[in-house]
Write an enzyme that holds these catalytic residues in place. Structure first.
Site, PDB file in Angstrom:
ATOM      1  N   GLY A  70      30.239 -97.349 -85.977  1.00  0.00           N
ATOM      2  CA  GLY A  70      29.328 -96.647 -85.070  1.00  0.00           C
ATOM      3  C   GLY A  70      30.040 -95.421 -84.533  1.00  0.00           C
ATOM      4  CG  MET A  75      34.395 -91.216 -80.888  1.00  0.00           C
ATOM      5  SD  MET A  75      35.232 -89.711 -80.393  1.00  0.00           S
ATOM      6  CE  MET A  75      36.038 -90.250 -78.896  1.00  0.00           C
ATOM      7  CB  SER A 108      29.263 -97.277 -80.512  1.00  0.00           C
ATOM      8  OG  SER A 108      30.328 -97.485 -81.414  1.00  0.00           O
ATOM      9  CG  ASP A 163      40.482 -99.631 -82.747  1.00  0.00           C
ATOM     10  OD1 ASP A 163      39.370 -99.455 -83.308  1.00  0.00           O
ATOM     11  OD2 ASP A 163      40.669 -99.436 -81.529  1.00  0.00           O
ATOM     12  CD  GLU A 164      40.072 -94.841 -83.023  1.00  0.00           C
ATOM     13  OE1 GLU A 164      39.374 -94.216 -83.854  1.00  0.00           O
ATOM     14  OE2 GLU A 164      39.822 -94.837 -81.801  1.00  0.00           O
ATOM     15  CD  GLN A 189      38.292 -93.385 -87.155  1.00  0.00           C
ATOM     16  OE1 GLN A 189      38.061 -94.579 -87.203  1.00  0.00           O
ATOM     17  NE2 GLN A 189      38.688 -92.780 -86.043  1.00  0.00           N
TER      18      GLN A 189
HETATM   19  P1  ADP Z   1      34.628 -97.037 -79.257  1.00  0.00           P
HETATM   20  O1  ADP Z   1      35.846 -97.815 -79.675  1.00  0.00           O
HETATM   21  O2  ADP Z   1      33.423 -97.281 -80.128  1.00  0.00           O
HETATM   22  O3  ADP Z   1      34.889 -95.571 -79.051  1.00  0.00           O
HETATM   23  P2  ADP Z   1      35.059 -98.378 -76.736  1.00  0.00           P
HETATM   24  O4  ADP Z   1      35.050 -99.845 -77.047  1.00  0.00           O
HETATM   25  O5  ADP Z   1      36.394 -97.728 -76.573  1.00  0.00           O
HETATM   26  O6  ADP Z   1      34.177 -97.594 -77.822  1.00  0.00           O
HETATM   27  O7  ADP Z   1      34.284 -98.078 -75.379  1.00  0.00           O
HETATM   28  C1  ADP Z   1      32.999 -98.570 -75.088  1.00  0.00           C
HETATM   29  C2  ADP Z   1      32.790 -98.352 -73.583  1.00  0.00           C
HETATM   30  O8  ADP Z   1      32.725 -96.962 -73.326  1.00  0.00           O
HETATM   31  C3  ADP Z   1      31.488 -98.883 -73.049  1.00  0.00           C
HETATM   32  O9  ADP Z   1      31.545-100.252 -72.715  1.00  0.00           O
HETATM   33  C4  ADP Z   1      31.318 -98.051 -71.782  1.00  0.00           C
HETATM   34  O10 ADP Z   1      32.055 -98.605 -70.718  1.00  0.00           O
HETATM   35  C5  ADP Z   1      32.011 -96.738 -72.113  1.00  0.00           C
HETATM   36  N1  ADP Z   1      31.123 -95.595 -72.371  1.00  0.00           N
HETATM   37  C6  ADP Z   1      31.387 -94.321 -71.999  1.00  0.00           C
HETATM   38  N2  ADP Z   1      30.427 -93.468 -72.442  1.00  0.00           N
HETATM   39  C7  ADP Z   1      29.537 -94.210 -73.122  1.00  0.00           C
HETATM   40  C8  ADP Z   1      28.320 -93.919 -73.850  1.00  0.00           C
HETATM   41  N3  ADP Z   1      27.851 -92.667 -73.968  1.00  0.00           N
HETATM   42  N4  ADP Z   1      27.674 -94.939 -74.444  1.00  0.00           N
HETATM   43  C9  ADP Z   1      28.145 -96.211 -74.338  1.00  0.00           C
HETATM   44  N5  ADP Z   1      29.266 -96.539 -73.674  1.00  0.00           N
HETATM   45  C10 ADP Z   1      29.969 -95.572 -73.071  1.00  0.00           C
HETATM   46 MG    MG Z   2      37.753 -97.239 -80.227  1.00  0.00          MG
END
Ligand code: ADP
Ligand code: MG
Length: 201
Positions: A14, A16, A18, A90-91, A93
């Site tokens: 998904g 960033m 997500s 993680d990461e 990609q």
């Molecule tokens: P990813 O690893 O996919 O980048 P993370 O697991 O690090 O995502 O972070 C998810 C958290 O980011 C959510 O639980 C929420 O607290 C926070 N967050 C900040 N901005 C958003 C957004 N636009 N949509 C959803 N969550 C967000």
């Molecule tokens: Mg992440």
């Protein structure tokens, strides 16, 4: 030849924000509660928060080993492989395409491999090895974020500002999640040039 019980490949993907890292951390913690032995890795391009842990934007963490390449990951993993049941990455990609064959090798050795990573770049192009890993996975979890313009489910990562390098590591302020309607890819004469930088493996 030793016959192993089949392993399992799970991809968490998904845009960033997500919740990919959150979900990966949740699965790793549950595996540990089940007394499975866990090892977690991340490419060293992502030094946002910690060198020795993966971290979510909501500040959850799980210890992890930083590796430069798939070869590095393999070198860190294989000496201890007999003591490891679950492997988190993680990461992903940012890893080279050798991660695909390594994942296949590990699943045939009976391991459960949990892979989190962006499915698309800020130009909405497939990102590195993730599409291939999705294709060979037992299970794919595609998460959405919240669009920062309208609040709808967001599948895109919008880069804010002008930089067109494929990899600009960072988070808040540099990128935000956007839905299809509010996502604006970078489109001008540099666009086609830029796409050639996108890993095609
Ligand atoms: P990813 O690893 O996919 O980048 P993370 O697991 O690090 O995502 O972070 C998810 C958290 O980011 C959510 O639980 C929420 O607290 C926070 N967050 C900040 N901005 C958003 C957004 N636009 N949509 C959803 N969550 C967000
Ligand atoms: Mg992440």
């Amino acid at each position: 030849m030793t016959i192993h019980a089949p392993g399992r490949i799970e991809v968490i993907t998904g845009p960033m924000f997500s919740g990919k890292s959150e979900e990966l951390i949740r699965r790793l913690k549950r595996a540990r509660i089940a007394r499975q032995r866990v090892a977690c890795y991340k490419p060293d391009i992502d030094l946002r928060y910690h060198r020795t842990a993966i971290a979510s934007h909501s500040a959850q963490t799980h210890e992890a080993v930083t590796v430069a390449t798939t070869e590095d990951l393999k070198a860190a993993l294989f000496p201890n492989l007999a003591e490891i049941d679950v492997i988190g990455i993680d990461e992903a990609q940012f890893l080279d395409s050798a991660i695909i064959s390594l994942t296949v090798e590990l699943v045939h050795l009976g391991k459960r491999i949990l892979i989190a990573g962006l499915d698309t770049t800020f130009n909405a192009e497939p990102f590195g090895p993730i599409p291939n890993l999705m294709a060979i996975a037992d299970e794919v979890t595609k998460l959405s974020a919240v669009c920062m313009t309208c609040g709808a489910p967001a599948i895109h990562t919008q880069r804010l500002g002008q930089s067109q390098e494929l990899v600009v590591v960072g988070a808040a302020g540099l990128y935000e999640a956007r839905c299809r309607a509010h996502f604006q890819p970078y489109l001008d004469e540099h666009h086609s040039e830029q796409l050639e930088l996108t890993p095609t493996n």
